[in-house]
Design a protein around this motif. Structure first.
Motif, short mmCIF file in Angstrom:
data_model
loop_
_atom_site.label_atom_id
_atom_site.label_comp_id
_atom_site.label_asym_id
_atom_site.label_seq_id
_atom_site.Cartn_x
_atom_site.Cartn_y
_atom_site.Cartn_z
N GLY A 1 32.69 36.01 14.92
CA GLY A 1 33.65 37.10 14.86
C GLY A 1 34.07 37.40 13.44
N GLU A 2 35.02 38.31 13.35
CA GLU A 2 35.53 38.71 12.05
C GLU A 2 36.10 37.47 11.36
OE1 GLU A 2 34.84 41.42 10.01
OE2 GLU A 2 35.35 42.55 11.81
N GLN A 3 35.52 37.08 10.29
CA GLN A 3 36.05 35.96 9.51
C GLN A 3 36.09 36.43 8.08
OE1 GLN A 3 31.82 33.64 10.04
NE2 GLN A 3 33.46 32.44 9.26
N PRO A 4 37.28 36.69 7.56
CA PRO A 4 37.37 37.30 6.24
C PRO A 4 36.63 36.46 5.19
CG PRO A 4 39.56 37.06 7.23
CD PRO A 4 38.59 36.37 8.14
N PHE A 5 36.70 35.14 5.34
CA PHE A 5 36.05 34.28 4.34
C PHE A 5 35.26 33.19 5.04
CE2 PHE A 5 39.55 36.13 2.02
CZ PHE A 5 38.94 36.49 0.84
N LYS A 6 34.16 32.77 4.40
CA LYS A 6 33.41 31.62 4.87
C LYS A 6 33.10 30.81 3.62
CE LYS A 6 28.87 30.38 6.74
NZ LYS A 6 27.55 30.85 7.17
N GLU A 7 33.59 29.59 3.59
CA GLU A 7 33.38 28.77 2.39
C GLU A 7 33.69 29.58 1.14
OE1 GLU A 7 29.42 27.71 3.26
OE2 GLU A 7 30.04 26.54 4.98
N HIS A 8 34.87 30.21 1.13
CA HIS A 8 35.40 30.92 -0.04
C HIS A 8 34.65 32.20 -0.39
CE1 HIS A 8 37.66 27.30 -0.34
NE2 HIS A 8 36.59 26.59 -0.58
N ARG A 9 33.80 32.66 0.49
CA ARG A 9 33.18 33.94 0.17
C ARG A 9 33.59 34.98 1.22
NH1 ARG A 9 29.12 35.83 3.31
NH2 ARG A 9 28.16 34.39 4.75
N ARG A 10 33.51 36.23 0.83
CA ARG A 10 33.88 37.30 1.74
C ARG A 10 32.70 37.56 2.68
NH1 ARG A 10 38.11 40.73 1.04
NH2 ARG A 10 38.35 40.10 -1.13
N VAL A 11 32.96 37.64 3.96
CA VAL A 11 31.89 37.85 4.93
C VAL A 11 31.82 39.34 5.28
CG1 VAL A 11 31.14 37.32 7.29
CG2 VAL A 11 32.15 35.53 5.86
N THR A 12 30.61 39.84 5.46
CA THR A 12 30.41 41.24 5.82
C THR A 12 31.07 41.53 7.18
OG1 THR A 12 28.32 41.20 4.63
CG2 THR A 12 28.59 42.97 6.24
N PRO A 13 31.68 42.72 7.35
CA PRO A 13 32.33 43.03 8.62
C PRO A 13 31.42 42.74 9.82
CG PRO A 13 32.81 44.74 7.03
CD PRO A 13 31.83 43.80 6.37
N ALA A 14 32.04 42.25 10.88
CA ALA A 14 31.29 41.79 12.05
C ALA A 14 30.39 42.87 12.63
CB ALA A 14 32.27 41.28 13.11
N GLU A 15 30.85 44.11 12.61
CA GLU A 15 30.07 45.18 13.23
C GLU A 15 28.71 45.33 12.54
OE1 GLU A 15 31.86 46.20 15.87
OE2 GLU A 15 30.03 47.17 16.58
N HIS A 16 28.68 45.23 11.23
CA HIS A 16 27.40 45.30 10.50
C HIS A 16 26.51 44.12 10.88
CE1 HIS A 16 28.01 48.72 7.98
NE2 HIS A 16 28.97 48.20 7.24
#
Ligand code: ATP
Ligand code: MG
Length: 235
Positions: free
Chosen positions: A47-62
């Motif tokens: 799901g939408e997770q703004p960060f993963k291991e300190h990086r910004r994750v691409t919006p879930a829909e993409h």
């Protein structure tokens, strides 16, 4: 479909960020499907997770749509919106419980790469995971497939064709202006270009940091040097 009479349906579950989905994911799913006689594999983007291991994750829909594009040609691959549509942080245990509810006659097989396997014991309600699904750890270049500390039963290990591909590397290649053809499916290459994903002006902080580190280590020239503030714009 074999609902009702006959053997129970065998359903693979492939969780991942899929940022972007690549051929390492697809080969793993396909190999497990073949080796464990699965009827289908469901890809479950996180799901939408703004960060993963300190990086910004691409919006879930993409990430969801790229996974749909990548799996569209395989009638036995599907993509679930379950984690994307679930409010709040998603846990694998919740996904497996929900799939059990939705597919009461199915046996679930959770597929995971060698890098993720050791982390399972730290997941929410780890003790219960093994009763909901059979886990299958697959080989991944650069990682040792090791079952130390993991249960004797409920886990199988499988060697799959070595695909030295990671989403991190795919993102870094787009930042660098390098091609990702043949690392990700053609439709995903086109999706990335169409939506301008992973370009330097939208690149995630850690991808650029990693690239900067590499450029320094490799003594790379100006072609790969990034402009000072081309990072962190987000999407
Ligand atoms: P990132 O670099 O952003 O972490 P990733 O390439 O590791 O991306 P994920 O979406 O994190 O991809 O991984 C989803 C699942 O697929 C994990 O279980 C991971 O171990 C597995 N996996 C990813 N790439 C490969 C590969 N090349 N071979 C085998 N398994 C893989
Ligand atoms: Mg990963």
């Amino acid at each position: 479909m074999r609902w009702g009479a006959g053997p129970r349906r065998r359903v693979g579950v492939m969780g991942g960020t899929f940022d972007p989905v690549h051929h390492g994911h697809l080969v793993s799913a396909s190999e497990v499907m073949e080796s464990f006689s699965l009827d289908e594999v469901i890809f479950v983007p996180t799901g939408e997770q703004p960060f993963k291991e300190h990086r910004r994750v691409t919006p879930a829909e993409h990430r969801y749509l790229m996974t749909v594009v990548a799996t569209a040609s395989n009638p036995r691959f599907t993509v679930s919106r379950m984690e994307i549509d679930r409010p709040g942080k998603s846990y694998t245990i919740d996904t497996l419980r929900e799939l059990k509810r939705q597919l009461p006659g199915a046996d679930l097989f959770f597929i995971t790469g060698a890098d993720v396997l050791p982390q399972i014991l730290t997941w929410k309600d780890a003790d219960e995971l093994w009763s909901l699904a059979h886990f299958i750890g697959v080989t991944r270049p650069g990682h040792t497939l090791d079952r130390t500390g993991l249960p004797e039963t409920g886990l199988s290990l499988l060697e799959v064709p070595a695909m030295a591909i990671s989403s991190t590397d795919c993102r870094a290649r787009v930042v660098d202006g390098k091609p990702v053809w043949y690392l990700v499916p053609d439709g995903v290459v086109q999706y990335i270009a169409k939506h301008g994903l992973y370009r330097p002006e939208t690149a995630r902080v850690d991808d650029v940091a990693e690239r900067r580190g590499r450029a320094v280590n490799e003594g790379t020239t100006a072609r790969t040097a990034l402009p000072p503030r081309a990072v962190g714009a987000g999407q």
